[in-house]
Motif scaffolding. Structure first.
Motif, short mmCIF file in Angstrom:
data_model
loop_
_atom_site.label_atom_id
_atom_site.label_comp_id
_atom_site.label_asym_id
_atom_site.label_seq_id
_atom_site.Cartn_x
_atom_site.Cartn_y
_atom_site.Cartn_z
N VAL A 25 -3.69 -9.06 6.43
CA VAL A 25 -3.43 -9.33 5.02
C VAL A 25 -2.34 -8.39 4.50
N ALA A 26 -2.41 -7.11 4.86
CA ALA A 26 -1.39 -6.15 4.43
C ALA A 26 -0.02 -6.57 4.96
N GLY A 27 0.04 -7.01 6.20
CA GLY A 27 1.30 -7.48 6.77
C GLY A 27 1.84 -8.69 6.03
N ASP A 28 0.94 -9.64 5.72
CA ASP A 28 1.36 -10.83 4.96
C ASP A 28 1.89 -10.43 3.59
N LEU A 29 1.18 -9.52 2.92
CA LEU A 29 1.61 -9.09 1.58
C LEU A 29 2.93 -8.32 1.63
N ARG A 30 3.15 -7.59 2.70
CA ARG A 30 4.44 -6.88 2.84
C ARG A 30 5.58 -7.87 3.03
N GLY A 31 5.26 -9.08 3.50
CA GLY A 31 6.27 -10.13 3.58
C GLY A 31 6.57 -10.76 2.23
N LEU A 32 5.62 -10.67 1.30
CA LEU A 32 5.79 -11.25 -0.04
C LEU A 32 6.34 -10.24 -1.05
N LEU A 33 6.07 -8.96 -0.80
CA LEU A 33 6.44 -7.89 -1.72
C LEU A 33 7.26 -6.86 -0.95
N LYS A 35 7.62 -3.46 1.02
CA LYS A 35 6.66 -2.75 1.89
C LYS A 35 6.02 -1.57 1.19
N SER A 36 6.78 -0.89 0.34
CA SER A 36 6.28 0.31 -0.33
C SER A 36 5.23 0.01 -1.40
N GLN A 37 5.01 -1.27 -1.70
CA GLN A 37 4.04 -1.66 -2.72
C GLN A 37 2.66 -1.94 -2.15
N VAL A 38 2.53 -1.99 -0.83
CA VAL A 38 1.27 -2.39 -0.20
C VAL A 38 0.68 -1.19 0.55
N PHE A 39 -0.60 -0.93 0.30
CA PHE A 39 -1.29 0.21 0.92
C PHE A 39 -2.52 -0.29 1.67
N ASP A 40 -2.68 0.20 2.91
CA ASP A 40 -3.89 -0.17 3.66
C ASP A 40 -4.46 0.98 4.47
#
Length: 124
Positions: A25-33, A35-40
């Motif tokens: 999910v984090a990888g998918d979200l990093r594709g939409l936003l 990378k610096s906005q997603v934390f896992d």
């Protein structure tokens, strides 16, 4: 008076029993936003597990993923993704509340909106 569609009870139950692959999910979200906005990372997620309530300090619950939204579009993309994948979402502002409302009790995604701090227009 009904204000909009109500989620079917079965969908609510799926949220409560959701197990997600956080790295996917984090990888998918990093594709939409960005990378610096997603934390896992677990150490980063602790920052999103509490508010100012006494309860949250006794029963902290980290999300599976946290997103720091910078715009309404970031929020929309994240919520759309979460909806399509039956992932619970918890909205978070400055986390100064004292009622535990920003604690992600079912895990999922926390969307932090404290970076959305620019006044674009005042309609008066």
């Amino acid at each position: 008076m009904q204000h909009g569609p109500i989620a079917p009870f079965s969908r609510i139950l799926r949220f409560m029993n959701t197990t997600i692959d956080a790295s996917k999910v984090a990888g998918d979200l990093r594709g939409l936003l960005e990378k610096s906005q997603v934390f896992d990372a677990k150490s980063e997620l602790l920052n999103f597990s509490y508010d100012a309530s006494f309860y949250s300090h006794l029963h902290a619950r980290s999300p599976d993923i946290a997103v720091v939204a910078r715009s309404g579009e970031d929020v929309a993309r994240t919520v759309k993704y979460a909806y399509e994948h039956d992932i619970p979402v918890t909205a978070r502002g400055a986390a100064t509340g004292q009622m535990g409302g920003v604690i992600p009790v079912h895990g999922g995604i926390v969307i932090s909106m404290n970076a959305m701090n620019n006044i674009l227009e005042i309609d008066g």
